[in-house]
Write an enzyme that holds these catalytic residues in place. Structure first.
Site, PDB file in Angstrom:
ATOM      1  N   ASN A   9      58.395  74.685  55.842  1.00 13.64           N
ATOM      2  CA  ASN A   9      58.398  75.584  54.686  1.00 13.64           C
ATOM      3  C   ASN A   9      59.838  75.688  54.195  1.00 13.64           C
ATOM      4  O   ASN A   9      60.654  76.377  54.793  1.00 13.64           O
ATOM      5  CB  ASN A   9      57.857  76.964  55.117  1.00 13.64           C
ATOM      6  CG  ASN A   9      57.967  77.992  54.007  1.00 13.64           C
ATOM      7  OD1 ASN A   9      58.294  77.661  52.859  1.00 13.64           O
ATOM      8  ND2 ASN A   9      57.696  79.246  54.329  1.00 13.64           N
ATOM      9  N   LYS A  11      60.974  77.112  51.695  1.00 17.64           N
ATOM     10  CA  LYS A  11      61.267  78.372  50.984  1.00 17.64           C
ATOM     11  C   LYS A  11      62.008  78.037  49.672  1.00 17.64           C
ATOM     12  O   LYS A  11      61.765  76.974  49.100  1.00 17.64           O
ATOM     13  CB  LYS A  11      62.025  79.344  51.888  1.00 17.64           C
ATOM     14  CG  LYS A  11      61.274  79.552  53.215  1.00 17.64           C
ATOM     15  CD  LYS A  11      61.742  80.724  54.005  1.00 17.64           C
ATOM     16  CE  LYS A  11      60.911  80.824  55.289  1.00 17.64           C
ATOM     17  NZ  LYS A  11      61.246  81.995  56.099  1.00 17.64           N
ATOM     18  N   HIS A  99      52.407  84.490  52.987  1.00 21.11           N
ATOM     19  CA  HIS A  99      53.627  84.480  53.805  1.00 21.11           C
ATOM     20  C   HIS A  99      54.203  85.905  53.812  1.00 21.11           C
ATOM     21  O   HIS A  99      54.115  86.610  52.812  1.00 21.11           O
ATOM     22  CB  HIS A  99      54.645  83.488  53.236  1.00 21.11           C
ATOM     23  CG  HIS A  99      55.790  83.261  54.168  1.00 21.11           C
ATOM     24  ND1 HIS A  99      56.838  84.153  54.268  1.00 21.11           N
ATOM     25  CD2 HIS A  99      56.033  82.281  55.067  1.00 21.11           C
ATOM     26  CE1 HIS A  99      57.677  83.710  55.200  1.00 21.11           C
ATOM     27  NE2 HIS A  99      57.212  82.575  55.697  1.00 21.11           N
ATOM     28  N   GLU A 101      57.051  86.961  53.438  1.00 20.38           N
ATOM     29  CA  GLU A 101      58.011  87.219  52.360  1.00 20.38           C
ATOM     30  C   GLU A 101      57.284  87.533  51.048  1.00 20.38           C
ATOM     31  O   GLU A 101      57.775  88.278  50.211  1.00 20.38           O
ATOM     32  CB  GLU A 101      58.957  86.011  52.224  1.00 20.38           C
ATOM     33  CG  GLU A 101      59.957  85.985  53.374  1.00 20.38           C
ATOM     34  CD  GLU A 101      60.400  84.613  53.832  1.00 20.38           C
ATOM     35  OE1 GLU A 101      60.216  83.634  53.086  1.00 20.38           O
ATOM     36  OE2 GLU A 101      60.932  84.517  54.958  1.00 20.38           O
ATOM     37  N   GLU A 171      53.124  84.408  62.340  1.00 20.18           N
ATOM     38  CA  GLU A 171      54.572  84.496  62.151  1.00 20.18           C
ATOM     39  C   GLU A 171      55.012  85.943  62.300  1.00 20.18           C
ATOM     40  O   GLU A 171      54.961  86.709  61.328  1.00 20.18           O
ATOM     41  CB  GLU A 171      54.947  84.007  60.746  1.00 20.18           C
ATOM     42  CG  GLU A 171      54.603  82.572  60.468  1.00 20.18           C
ATOM     43  CD  GLU A 171      55.511  81.973  59.406  1.00 20.18           C
ATOM     44  OE1 GLU A 171      56.125  80.938  59.695  1.00 20.18           O
ATOM     45  OE2 GLU A 171      55.642  82.546  58.310  1.00 20.18           O
ATOM     46  N   GLY A 177      63.699  83.896  60.527  1.00 20.15           N
ATOM     47  CA  GLY A 177      65.064  83.781  60.024  1.00 20.15           C
ATOM     48  C   GLY A 177      66.063  84.634  60.786  1.00 20.15           C
ATOM     49  O   GLY A 177      67.192  84.825  60.351  1.00 20.15           O
ATOM     50  N   SER A 217      61.803  81.173  63.637  1.00 15.97           N
ATOM     51  CA  SER A 217      62.971  80.638  64.360  1.00 15.97           C
ATOM     52  C   SER A 217      62.639  79.464  65.277  1.00 15.97           C
ATOM     53  O   SER A 217      63.225  79.315  66.357  1.00 15.97           O
ATOM     54  CB  SER A 217      63.688  81.752  65.143  1.00 15.97           C
ATOM     55  OG  SER A 217      64.151  82.745  64.252  1.00 15.97           O
ATOM     56  N   GLY A 239      64.003  77.513  58.307  1.00 17.39           N
ATOM     57  CA  GLY A 239      65.378  76.995  58.291  1.00 17.39           C
ATOM     58  C   GLY A 239      65.553  75.605  58.895  1.00 17.39           C
ATOM     59  O   GLY A 239      66.200  74.744  58.295  1.00 17.39           O
TER      60      GLY A 239
HETATM   61  P1  13P Z   1      62.433  80.387  60.108  1.00 15.20           P
HETATM   62  O1  13P Z   1      61.980  79.166  60.839  1.00 15.20           O
HETATM   63  O2  13P Z   1      63.617  80.159  59.222  1.00 15.20           O
HETATM   64  O3  13P Z   1      62.582  81.566  61.029  1.00 15.20           O
HETATM   65  O4  13P Z   1      61.225  80.769  59.105  1.00 15.20           O
HETATM   66  C1  13P Z   1      59.954  80.845  59.578  1.00 15.20           C
HETATM   67  C2  13P Z   1      59.030  80.931  58.423  1.00 15.20           C
HETATM   68  O5  13P Z   1      58.966  81.932  57.741  1.00 15.20           O
HETATM   69  C3  13P Z   1      58.198  79.751  58.107  1.00 15.20           C
HETATM   70  O6  13P Z   1      57.259  80.056  57.154  1.00 15.20           O
END
Ligand code: 13P
Length: 256
Positions: A9, A11, A99, A101, A171, A177, A217, A239
Protein backbone atom coordinates in the site's frame (compact mmCIF):
# COMPACT_ATOMS: atom_id res chain seq x y z
CA UNK A 1 -4.63 -24.03 0.54
CA UNK A 2 -4.69 -20.27 0.69
CA UNK A 3 -2.01 -18.61 -1.40
CA UNK A 4 -0.25 -15.84 0.56
CA UNK A 5 -0.73 -12.27 -0.61
CA UNK A 6 1.80 -9.50 -0.12
CA UNK A 7 0.25 -6.16 -1.03
CA UNK A 8 2.20 -2.90 -1.03
CA UNK A 9 0.00 0.00 0.00
CA UNK A 10 1.95 2.97 -1.29
CA UNK A 11 -0.46 5.42 0.36
CA UNK A 12 0.01 9.00 -0.94
CA UNK A 13 3.52 8.49 -2.29
CA UNK A 14 5.12 8.68 -5.74
CA UNK A 15 4.02 10.42 -8.92
CA UNK A 16 3.36 8.26 -11.98
CA UNK A 17 6.97 8.41 -13.20
CA UNK A 18 8.29 7.28 -9.84
CA UNK A 19 5.64 4.57 -9.81
CA UNK A 20 6.88 3.23 -13.16
CA UNK A 21 10.43 3.28 -11.85
CA UNK A 22 9.52 1.22 -8.79
CA UNK A 23 7.46 -1.31 -10.74
CA UNK A 24 10.31 -1.72 -13.22
CA UNK A 25 12.70 -2.50 -10.38
CA UNK A 26 10.27 -5.06 -8.97
CA UNK A 27 9.73 -6.57 -12.41
CA UNK A 28 13.46 -7.11 -12.90
CA UNK A 29 13.74 -8.90 -9.58
CA UNK A 30 10.70 -11.13 -9.18
CA UNK A 31 10.85 -14.52 -10.84
CA UNK A 32 8.19 -17.09 -11.67
CA UNK A 33 9.15 -18.86 -8.45
CA UNK A 34 8.10 -15.77 -6.51
CA UNK A 35 4.80 -15.41 -8.35
CA UNK A 36 4.05 -19.11 -8.04
CA UNK A 37 4.37 -19.08 -4.28
CA UNK A 38 2.96 -15.66 -3.38
CA UNK A 39 0.47 -13.26 -4.93
CA UNK A 40 2.30 -9.95 -5.14
CA UNK A 41 0.40 -6.70 -5.55
CA UNK A 42 1.09 -2.98 -5.64
CA UNK A 43 -1.54 -0.44 -4.65
CA UNK A 44 -0.47 2.95 -6.03
CA UNK A 45 -2.38 6.23 -5.80
CA UNK A 46 -5.12 6.61 -8.43
CA UNK A 47 -2.94 8.90 -10.57
CA UNK A 48 -0.40 6.11 -11.12
CA UNK A 49 -2.70 3.16 -11.76
CA UNK A 50 -2.91 3.70 -15.52
CA UNK A 51 0.89 3.91 -15.87
CA UNK A 52 1.39 0.82 -13.71
CA UNK A 53 -1.28 -1.03 -15.64
CA UNK A 54 0.31 -0.18 -19.01
CA UNK A 55 3.66 -1.46 -17.82
CA UNK A 56 2.28 -4.64 -16.24
CA UNK A 57 0.04 -5.55 -19.17
CA UNK A 58 2.51 -4.38 -21.83
CA UNK A 59 5.29 -6.55 -20.41
CA UNK A 60 3.02 -9.41 -19.40
CA UNK A 61 4.12 -9.16 -15.75
CA UNK A 62 2.51 -11.37 -13.16
CA UNK A 63 2.46 -8.55 -10.66
CA UNK A 64 -1.05 -7.71 -9.50
CA UNK A 65 -2.28 -4.20 -8.76
CA UNK A 66 -5.18 -2.31 -7.32
CA UNK A 67 -6.47 0.88 -5.77
CA UNK A 68 -6.40 2.25 -2.24
CA UNK A 69 -10.09 3.16 -2.28
CA UNK A 70 -13.22 2.79 -4.41
CA UNK A 71 -16.46 4.72 -4.54
CA UNK A 72 -19.57 3.19 -3.03
CA UNK A 73 -21.45 4.66 -6.02
CA UNK A 74 -21.63 3.52 -9.63
CA UNK A 75 -21.41 6.85 -11.47
CA UNK A 76 -22.77 10.37 -11.43
CA UNK A 77 -22.45 13.55 -9.40
CA UNK A 78 -19.84 12.41 -6.85
CA UNK A 79 -17.01 14.90 -7.30
CA UNK A 80 -13.60 13.41 -6.67
CA UNK A 81 -14.77 9.81 -6.53
CA UNK A 82 -13.49 6.89 -8.63
CA UNK A 83 -15.94 4.10 -9.43
CA UNK A 84 -15.63 0.35 -9.62
CA UNK A 85 -16.44 0.48 -13.34
CA UNK A 86 -13.42 2.68 -13.93
CA UNK A 87 -11.11 0.54 -11.80
CA UNK A 88 -12.33 -2.68 -13.40
CA UNK A 89 -11.67 -1.19 -16.84
CA UNK A 90 -8.06 -0.59 -15.75
CA UNK A 91 -7.81 -4.23 -14.73
CA UNK A 92 -7.50 -3.65 -10.98
CA UNK A 93 -7.42 -6.90 -9.03
CA UNK A 94 -7.94 -5.30 -5.63
CA UNK A 95 -9.36 -2.23 -3.89
CA UNK A 96 -8.49 -1.45 -0.31
CA UNK A 97 -11.62 -0.49 1.60
CA UNK A 98 -11.92 0.96 5.06
CA UNK A 99 -8.24 1.57 5.69
CA UNK A 100 -7.90 3.09 9.17
CA UNK A 101 -6.58 6.30 7.61
CA UNK A 102 -9.82 6.59 5.64
CA UNK A 103 -11.92 5.67 8.65
CA UNK A 104 -10.07 8.31 10.69
CA UNK A 105 -9.52 11.19 8.25
CA UNK A 106 -12.47 10.70 5.91
CA UNK A 107 -15.18 9.56 8.30
CA UNK A 108 -15.66 6.13 6.74
CA UNK A 109 -18.06 4.09 8.83
CA UNK A 110 -18.51 0.32 8.74
CA UNK A 111 -21.67 0.97 6.70
CA UNK A 112 -19.73 2.87 4.02
CA UNK A 113 -17.02 0.20 4.10
CA UNK A 114 -19.58 -2.56 3.45
CA UNK A 115 -21.03 -0.56 0.54
CA UNK A 116 -17.57 -0.11 -0.94
CA UNK A 117 -16.83 -3.80 -0.53
CA UNK A 118 -20.02 -4.65 -2.40
CA UNK A 119 -19.19 -2.07 -5.10
CA UNK A 120 -15.81 -3.75 -5.64
CA UNK A 121 -17.28 -7.26 -5.74
CA UNK A 122 -19.93 -6.23 -8.24
CA UNK A 123 -17.07 -5.40 -10.64
CA UNK A 124 -15.07 -8.54 -9.87
CA UNK A 125 -12.53 -6.54 -7.89
CA UNK A 126 -11.36 -8.18 -4.66
CA UNK A 127 -11.90 -5.84 -1.72
CA UNK A 128 -9.15 -5.81 0.90
CA UNK A 129 -11.29 -4.91 3.90
CA UNK A 130 -9.29 -3.31 6.70
CA UNK A 131 -10.13 -3.65 10.36
CA UNK A 132 -8.21 -3.12 13.57
CA UNK A 133 -8.32 -1.46 16.95
CA UNK A 134 -6.82 1.73 18.38
CA UNK A 135 -4.27 1.74 21.19
CA UNK A 136 -7.00 2.65 23.68
CA UNK A 137 -9.06 -0.40 22.75
CA UNK A 138 -5.98 -2.64 22.83
CA UNK A 139 -4.96 -1.39 26.28
CA UNK A 140 -8.45 -2.07 27.57
CA UNK A 141 -8.06 -5.66 26.29
CA UNK A 142 -11.05 -5.39 23.95
CA UNK A 143 -9.14 -5.77 20.66
CA UNK A 144 -10.68 -9.08 19.58
CA UNK A 145 -14.32 -8.15 20.21
CA UNK A 146 -13.83 -4.66 18.74
CA UNK A 147 -12.26 -6.03 15.56
CA UNK A 148 -14.87 -8.77 15.17
CA UNK A 149 -17.60 -6.14 15.47
CA UNK A 150 -15.92 -4.19 12.66
CA UNK A 151 -15.71 -7.39 10.59
CA UNK A 152 -19.39 -8.18 11.13
CA UNK A 153 -20.52 -4.68 10.16
CA UNK A 154 -18.09 -4.27 7.28
CA UNK A 155 -19.25 -7.58 5.77
CA UNK A 156 -22.94 -6.63 5.96
CA UNK A 157 -24.80 -7.72 2.84
CA UNK A 158 -22.02 -9.97 1.52
CA UNK A 159 -22.94 -13.51 0.47
CA UNK A 160 -20.99 -16.58 1.62
CA UNK A 161 -19.50 -16.79 -1.87
CA UNK A 162 -18.41 -13.14 -1.59
CA UNK A 163 -16.77 -13.74 1.78
CA UNK A 164 -14.74 -16.65 0.42
CA UNK A 165 -13.34 -14.30 -2.25
CA UNK A 166 -12.50 -11.23 -0.16
CA UNK A 167 -9.33 -10.37 1.70
CA UNK A 168 -9.46 -9.08 5.26
CA UNK A 169 -6.53 -7.07 6.58
CA UNK A 170 -6.07 -6.86 10.33
CA UNK A 171 -4.20 -3.62 10.91
CA UNK A 172 -4.03 -2.51 14.53
CA UNK A 173 -4.01 1.28 14.29
CA UNK A 174 -1.29 1.60 16.94
CA UNK A 175 1.09 -0.45 14.78
CA UNK A 176 0.66 1.56 11.56
CA UNK A 177 3.63 3.70 10.64
CA UNK A 178 4.79 3.72 14.25
CA UNK A 179 7.48 1.06 14.07
CA UNK A 180 5.54 -0.76 16.81
CA UNK A 181 4.82 -4.09 15.22
CA UNK A 182 2.28 -6.34 16.80
CA UNK A 183 3.86 -9.57 17.94
CA UNK A 184 3.30 -12.64 15.81
CA UNK A 185 1.03 -13.88 18.62
CA UNK A 186 -1.01 -10.65 18.53
CA UNK A 187 -1.49 -11.00 14.76
CA UNK A 188 -2.37 -14.69 15.00
CA UNK A 189 -4.79 -14.15 17.90
CA UNK A 190 -6.95 -11.73 15.93
CA UNK A 191 -6.55 -13.51 12.57
CA UNK A 192 -7.72 -16.78 14.11
CA UNK A 193 -10.59 -14.94 15.83
CA UNK A 194 -11.68 -13.52 12.46
CA UNK A 195 -11.48 -16.94 10.81
CA UNK A 196 -13.53 -18.54 13.58
CA UNK A 197 -16.11 -15.80 13.30
CA UNK A 198 -16.43 -16.36 9.52
CA UNK A 199 -16.66 -20.14 10.01
CA UNK A 200 -19.46 -19.72 12.55
CA UNK A 201 -21.34 -17.10 10.56
CA UNK A 202 -20.97 -18.90 7.22
CA UNK A 203 -19.32 -22.34 7.02
CA UNK A 204 -15.98 -23.83 7.99
CA UNK A 205 -15.21 -24.16 4.29
CA UNK A 206 -15.77 -20.45 3.72
CA UNK A 207 -13.69 -19.67 6.80
CA UNK A 208 -10.87 -21.75 5.36
CA UNK A 209 -10.96 -19.84 2.07
CA UNK A 210 -10.91 -16.20 3.19
CA UNK A 211 -7.44 -14.70 3.14
CA UNK A 212 -6.53 -12.74 6.26
CA UNK A 213 -3.56 -10.38 6.18
CA UNK A 214 -1.68 -8.56 8.89
CA UNK A 215 -0.61 -4.93 8.46
CA UNK A 216 1.36 -2.52 10.62
CA UNK A 217 5.12 -1.85 10.51
CA UNK A 218 5.83 -5.01 8.50
CA UNK A 219 9.47 -5.23 7.43
CA UNK A 220 11.79 -7.83 5.97
CA UNK A 221 13.13 -8.42 9.47
CA UNK A 222 9.78 -9.35 11.07
CA UNK A 223 7.73 -10.89 8.24
CA UNK A 224 8.87 -14.51 8.67
CA UNK A 225 7.75 -14.56 12.28
CA UNK A 226 4.40 -12.96 11.45
CA UNK A 227 3.81 -15.41 8.60
CA UNK A 228 4.43 -18.35 10.94
CA UNK A 229 0.92 -17.83 12.35
CA UNK A 230 -1.28 -20.44 10.64
CA UNK A 231 -4.12 -17.97 10.15
CA UNK A 232 -2.01 -15.14 8.73
CA UNK A 233 -2.07 -15.34 4.94
CA UNK A 234 0.08 -12.39 4.03
CA UNK A 235 0.61 -8.73 4.74
CA UNK A 236 -0.50 -5.24 3.80
CA UNK A 237 2.71 -3.28 3.75
CA UNK A 238 2.95 0.49 3.93
CA UNK A 239 6.32 2.21 4.34
CA UNK A 240 8.45 -0.84 3.55
CA UNK A 241 6.69 -1.34 0.19
CA UNK A 242 8.21 1.93 -1.09
CA UNK A 243 11.67 0.37 -0.95
CA UNK A 244 12.03 -2.28 -3.66
CA UNK A 245 14.73 -4.28 -1.86
CA UNK A 246 12.71 -4.36 1.32
CA UNK A 247 9.48 -5.28 -0.49
CA UNK A 248 11.17 -8.08 -2.42
CA UNK A 249 12.67 -9.44 0.80
CA UNK A 250 9.22 -9.38 2.42
CA UNK A 251 7.73 -11.31 -0.50
CA UNK A 252 10.54 -13.86 -0.10
CA UNK A 253 9.74 -14.41 3.58
CA UNK A 254 10.08 -18.18 3.13
CA UNK A 255 13.78 -17.79 2.47
CA UNK A 256 14.50 -15.98 5.74
P1 13P B 1 3.13 0.66 7.65
O1 13P B 1 3.62 -0.63 7.07
O2 13P B 1 3.83 1.87 7.11
O3 13P B 1 3.07 0.61 9.15
O4 13P B 1 1.60 0.81 7.15
C1 13P B 1 0.74 -0.23 7.31
C2 13P B 1 -0.49 0.06 6.54
O5 13P B 1 -1.27 0.91 6.89
C3 13P B 1 -0.73 -0.71 5.30
O6 13P B 1 -1.99 -0.48 4.82
Amino acid sequence: MRKPLMAGNWKMNFNHLEAIHLVQKLAFTFTDDDYNTVDIAVLPPFTSIRSVETLIHGDGLKLQFGSQDISAFESGAYTGEISGVMLAKLGCHYSVVGHSERRLFHGETNEIVSKKARAALSHSITPIICVGESLEVREAGNHVSYTLDQVEKSLEGLSAENVAAIVIAYEPVWAIGTGKVATAQDAEEVASGIRKWISNRFTTKIGEQTRILYGGSVKASNIAEIMAGPNVDGALIGGASLDPDEFVAICRFRLH
